[in-house]
Design an enzyme around this catalytic site. Structure first.
Site, PDB file in Angstrom:
ATOM      1  N   LYS B  77       0.850  -1.196   0.000  1.00  0.00           N
ATOM      2  CA  LYS B  77       0.000   0.000   0.000  1.00  0.00           C
ATOM      3  C   LYS B  77       0.884   1.243   0.000  1.00  0.00           C
ATOM      4  O   LYS B  77       1.867   1.304   0.750  1.00  0.00           O
ATOM      5  CB  LYS B  77      -0.896  -0.019   1.249  1.00  0.00           C
ATOM      6  N   SER B 158      -9.881   1.951   2.713  1.00  0.00           N
ATOM      7  CA  SER B 158      -8.978   2.730   1.885  1.00  0.00           C
ATOM      8  C   SER B 158      -7.962   1.892   1.112  1.00  0.00           C
ATOM      9  O   SER B 158      -7.436   2.348   0.101  1.00  0.00           O
ATOM     10  CB  SER B 158      -8.213   3.720   2.755  1.00  0.00           C
ATOM     11  N   SER B 182     -10.345  -0.307   6.863  1.00  0.00           N
ATOM     12  CA  SER B 182      -9.667  -0.142   5.573  1.00  0.00           C
ATOM     13  C   SER B 182      -8.958  -1.369   5.028  1.00  0.00           C
ATOM     14  O   SER B 182      -8.498  -1.357   3.888  1.00  0.00           O
ATOM     15  CB  SER B 182      -8.661   1.009   5.643  1.00  0.00           C
TER      16      SER B 182
END
Lengths: 95, 492, 483
Positions: B77, B158, B182
């Protein structure tokens, strides 16, 4: 506690986020929507409850007083949008 | 297809020299080359670095130096700082930033031999549940509605890019961060296993902060076992993070095989909310039944403050974020917008550099901390947070783990739920409690909705008892026999 | 008579509270492992943590916590076993995180007391409200470029103790005495070097004025005053300004001001005027700071003797006057020097020499105890030469001057210059005889009752002997010969 454009202006200034005048009203409406929803917390009885700061339930460790870091000014400065020699540079501040 | 292998299978194949790490990495890079232009799951593809790492992995394997993740292609990420590789948090304000350091979690993965194929898209600064707030465009969910192949669905957020990448077989696993859901929500939306460990289990050092007391790094994988392998590598006690727990990291993979016989599993009644889709409720019932069939004792429990979790979260998280994001001021890194004086430079930089959702949350956070409002909002939220923690604590006096749905819906389409921020926030309804309490939780794919979209069940455990969470998750996985595949995937 | 500002409407009492920022002596910074040392090249003593890079986290330095606890103990203050860090949020170019990590609600040290001696001999007790740990900001340089401010982050994250006094101070003199005493305690403890020129100790001065018996009126904060003298001047200037404002029918408005030492006035700090709202909240990257009682006890047991205790001991152990004792304990180095000189010798003579000739020589030559050419051992040796009659008191002064000049051992100087006292009675007899012979008229006067002339004969004899004669023997001989 509804936010008015003056409060939005104050928050924007504190947050250092430029907000155009014509954005104040729509922003107020948006933030008021969120805050209105948040106010459901007023239903909760919190008398005598100790506030909880974080998810970690432990004592803090301390580190030894030894110089183990620093000494890489170039790495510190490498990402700077503006610099002058070994200094960061920003628009002049008048005190 | 090499890209269809699980991490555990790839480990075996690499050890048996059925294929090389270079071949495995190339297969994934090909997938990325083909699909990423469409999915937009990766913001940066580190192909050259990945090839070098794969080569090094092959050399290590040849020498018999095989570590837990040697040669395994992973996606990171873009909130984890990676040394020498641009790290953006999907924000314009950080778009030129190249960290001169490696986050602890990614350093742990590298230590264990992993190959990093790239940095994945996310909601800007991890603020969102759809990946729509990325400054670099949305991510497409590799799954399609059966009846509406044209609808472009969100992967959740997210950590949407990480979820899409693992789901589409562009990486075998990925890192994510979970502040209010997330990892678990995108895992549920993309048919993956997502793990949010206990607070303090994975170091936050080198992870761009959103809300310090709620941010939890964790893994995505396609199986519970794989997620256990990844978490074991990611987790560590890190002296550089004062909130990191000084506890040894157990063998999570072994815990997956424990079974649930004799465990007491709680079903929190407050999660049965009005308007919950019947198929989600049915799946939840099904999950409970699977565990009962496997020998667990099912217990009705109460988490009375569940409904206040989201509102609490939307005070605490923006408050911390408003402070954490103050460092993006155009002075030392990132993108600057000039201004006549210092204050104007700050205001221009931050107005241009942050997207609408980030600006909104910074302003909410600033407001709830400001003089005259602190007690009414922030302090009250901290007290409710204490009550939420107490709820979990009391429930865990009676049960070993909890089972709930992960999300109130399956993946929605891009553009939906965009008009009202609160509608978007409701995505985190079931996940946010575990963040506020710091307890471990997973999402495990358990079935499909009527559109053929994946749905996850959430398993929540006691603090630092990830092992039981893995044991229960593995049981759900076994019973569900989830074999559905996303329509968009490498090699398909 | 208490200090007061005489206004047109009568006397005004001055009310002062001080917030002292003292840099903690440590190797590394409060929350990072980079060096806390002063004076490095720009941005070299900086880690990614100090520069507020993304994902960087603070980890507290145990030694800094210990220094704060030791300081708290030295201020007779309450040590809080559980304290907490908060973020103070504001934007500034040299504040990289956009917040300062400080302790707002739960400081590590609570209330304490500092006793100060005033010039009239009285002792005043000034309350300490609290002491907390916080990090320093970096440094902005405004004068290096026509349109830019330069930022150096070397100081960013340097550990500070903020020591807040009660508004117990009523005059510039009391403020000065408080600061000197505080600095003395910090130096004794080794928790801050107290060097105001380098900025390792600075004060924010809260000043208000009121008529006798009134409650407090509005105060102003004079920021960042960097010498004791300036603090005293700033109080005087600010109090006078406020009296003028009140007496001219105006109202003093709460604000931050700066002291301009060149013009001797304070002025409003416009840059701090925009509504600041620091939005303090608990620092979520740190956990509560929990101290074990036995750790505190160990720190307490290892504390050095502090000025008040040392002063009491100097009076009782050495029989010194209150004044001499106070002078000698003000600086630990002085007290140590004195004790080295006094050890095994007459303490009063040692005190006289240290506070007299020795201090005068340091003043004259611009040296400090640390750089003094005369070591404690050599000064002690000089006293020994007097005590065993090798030299007399007069010659000792000359030897001391030579020691100041050359740094040599006194015995060596006495040897080189042949300054040994003459105790040979034959030589003294001869000198006395010569003086008597040369001053027959004075001898007659003396014998006729003018006793005061005895001193004249002693002086003449000593002069004739080059000052080296043993004074006791000269006296004895003269008495015998003149009677």
């Amino acid at each position: 506690m509804a936010l008015d454009p003056t409060t939005i202006r104050r928050i924007a200034t504190l947050s250092r986020i430029r907000v155009e005048d014509d954005q104040l009203a729509p922003l107020a409406q948006e933030l008021n929507g969120i805050l209105g929803w948040i106010e459901q917390l007023n239903e909760v009885n919190v008398d005598g409850v100790e506030p909880l700061t974080g998810g970690a339930q432990m004592a803090m460790k301390m580190r030894d007083d030894v110089v183990t870091d620093g000494g890489y000014a170039e790495d510190i400065l490498a990402n700077a949008p503006d610099r002058n020699g070994a200094f960061f540079a920003v628009p002049k501040v008048v005190e | 297809m090499l890209t269809d292998l699980t991490i555990a299978q790839a480990q075996t194949g690499l050890r048996a020299k059925q294929f090389t790490a270079e071949e495995l990495t190339e297969a994934h890079l090909r997938g990325i080359g083909t699909l990423n232009p469409r999915l937009n799951a990766f913001l940066t593809v580190t192909a050259e670095q990945a090839r070098e790492q794969a080569k090094a992995a092959d050399a290590a394997i040849a020498k018999g130096d095989i570590r837990p993740l040697t040669g395994i292609p992973l996606a990171i990420k873009d909130l984890f700082c990676t040394k020498g590789v641009r790290t953006t948090a999907a924000s314009m304000i950080l778009s030129p930033f190249v960290p001169p350091y490696e986050s602890t979690v990614t350093a742990n993965l590298l230590r264990d031999g992993a190959v990093f194929v790239g940095k994945t898209n996310l909601d800007e600064f991890a603020m969102g549940s759809s990946n729509m707030s990325s400054a670099f465009g949305p991510v497409e969910n590799p799954w399609k509605r059966r009846q509406d192949q044209n609808a472009v669905l969100v992967p959740g957020g997210s950590s949407g890019g990480s979820a899409a990448a693992v789901s589409a077989r562009l990486a075998m696993g990925a890192t994510g961060t979970d502040t209010g859901g997330s990892i678990r929500q995108p895992a549920s939306f993309c048919g993956l296993v997502g793990v949010k460990p206990s607070y303090g289990r994975c170091s936050r050092w080198g992870v761009v902060a959103f809300a310090s007391s709620l941010d939890h790094p964790g893994p995505f994988a396609r199986t519970v076992q794989d997620s256990a392998i990844l978490l074991r590598s990611m987790a560590s006690h890190d002296p550089k993070d004062s909130t990191s727990a000084d506890r040894s990291v157990p063998d999570y993979e072994a815990a997956c095989k424990r079974g649930v016989k004799g465990l007491r599993i709680g079903v929190p009644r407050e999660y049965r909310v009005d308007g919950m889709p019947a198929e989600i409720e049915a799946l939840w019932e099904q999950g409970v039944q699977w565990l009962r069939d496997a020998g667990a004792e099912i217990v009705d429990v109460s988490l009375p403050h569940t409904k206040y979790g989201l509102a609490t979260y939307y005070i605490v998280a923006p408050a911390e974020a408003s402070s954490n994001l103050a460092r993006y001021d155009g002075v030392r890194f990132g993108q600057r917008q000039d201004g006549g004086d210092l204050t104007e430079m700050y205001s221009n930089t931050r107005a241009a550099g942050f997207g609408a959702e980030v600006r909104r949350r910074i302003m909410i956070g600033t407001y709830v901390l400001s003089a005259g409002y602190y007690d009414a909002y922030y302090l009250r939220a901290q007290k409710v947070r204490a009550l939420i923690l107490r709820d979990f604590h009391e429930a865990f006096q009676k049960v070993d783990a909890l089972i709930t749905p992960t999300t109130p819906s399956a993946a929605f389409a891009q553009g939906e739920k965009m008009d009202d921020p609160v509608q978007m926030y409701l995505n985190d309804l079931f996940t946010v409690g575990a963040n506020l309490a710091g307890v471990p939780a997973t999402s495990v794919p358990a079935g499909l909705d009527s559109n053929g979209l994946p749905l996850g069940l959430q398993i929540i455990g006691k603090p630092f008892d990830e092992e039981t969470v893995f044991a229960v998750s593995a049981e759900i996985e076994r019973a569900a026999g989830f074999t559905a595949l996303p329509q968009i995937r490498a090699g398909a | 008579m208490a200090y007061a500002i005489e206004g047109a409407t009568g006397p005004w009492e001055v009310v002062v509270g001080l917030e002292v920022h003292a840099q903690v002596i440590s190797e590394s910074k409060l929350f990072s492992g980079s060096s806390a040392a002063f004076g490095a090249e720009p941005n070299t003593h900086v880690s990614f943590i100090d520069a507020g890079f993304p994902g960087m986290l603070p980890v507290i330095n145990r030694a800094c916590v210990a220094q704060a606890v030791r300081t708290g103990l030295g201020l007779n203050a309450e040590i809080h076993k559980v304290s907490r860090f908060d973020r103070k949020n504001y934007f500034y170019a040299d504040m990289p995180q956009g917040y300062q990590i400080s302790q707002f609600e739960h400081p590590i040290v609570g209330t304490g007391i500092v006793e100060v001696e005033l010039s009239d001999g009285s002792v005043k007790r000034i309350g300490v409200t609290r002491l907390h740990l916080e990090q320093d900001a970096g440094k902005s340089l405004h004068d290096q470029h026509p349109t830019k401010t330069f930022v150096d982050l070397n100081r960013s994250g340097v550990p500070l103790m903020e020591i807040v006094s009660e508004p117990d101070i009523r005059s510039p003199e009391e403020a000065g005495a408080y600061l000197r005493k505080l600095r003395s305690i910090l130096r004794y403890l080794g928790t801050c070097d107290g060097n105001m020129e380098e900025g390792s100790m600075r004060a924010d001065v809260n000043v208000s004025v009121r008529k006798a018996g009134e409650p407090y009126r509005t105060r102003c904060e004079v920021k960042n005053v960097n010498s004791i003298r300036f603090v005293m001047q700033a109080i005087e200037a600010e109090a006078a300004r406020q009296v003028e404002v009140w007496e001219s029918g105006g109202e003093v408005k709460q604000e931050t001001r700066l002291f301009d030492p060149n013009r001797g006035v304070t002025r409003s700090m416009r840059s701090k005027e925009d509504a600041h709202d620091y939005r303090y909240f608990p620092e979520p990257d740190l956990l509560p700071l929990v101290l074990e009682q036995n750790w505190i006890d160990a720190l307490k047991a290892a504390l050095p003797e502090l000025p008040d205790a040392k002063k009491a001991r100097f009076r009782s152990e050495y029989g010194l006057t209150a004044y001499d004792a106070a002078v000698l304990v003000a600086e630990k180095a002085t007290a140590d020097f004195f004790e080295a000189v006094a050890k095994g010798r007459d303490p009063k003579i040692a005190a006289n020499w240290v506070t007299g000739d020795f201090f005068a020589a340091l003043n004259r030559t611009g040296k400090t105890i640390e750089t003094s050419p005369v070591s404690a051992a050599n000064l002690g040796a000089l006293l020994d030469l007097m005590a065993n009659n090798t030299i007399n008191g007069r010659i000792a002064k000359d030897v001391f001057e030579a020691m100041v000049e050359t740094g040599k051992d006194p015995a060596e100087i006495v040897e080189e210059k042949g300054l040994k006292q003459v105790t040979d009675t034959g030589a003294i007899d001869a000198a006395v005889d010569a003086i008597i012979a040369a001053n027959a008229d004075k001898v007659a006067e003396y014998r006729s009752g003018k006793d005061k002339l005895f001193g004249f004969f002693v002086g003449q004899t000593m002069k004739a002997m080059g000052g080296k004669g043993n004074p006791a023997l000269i006296n004895e001989t003269l008495k015998r010969r003149l009677s």
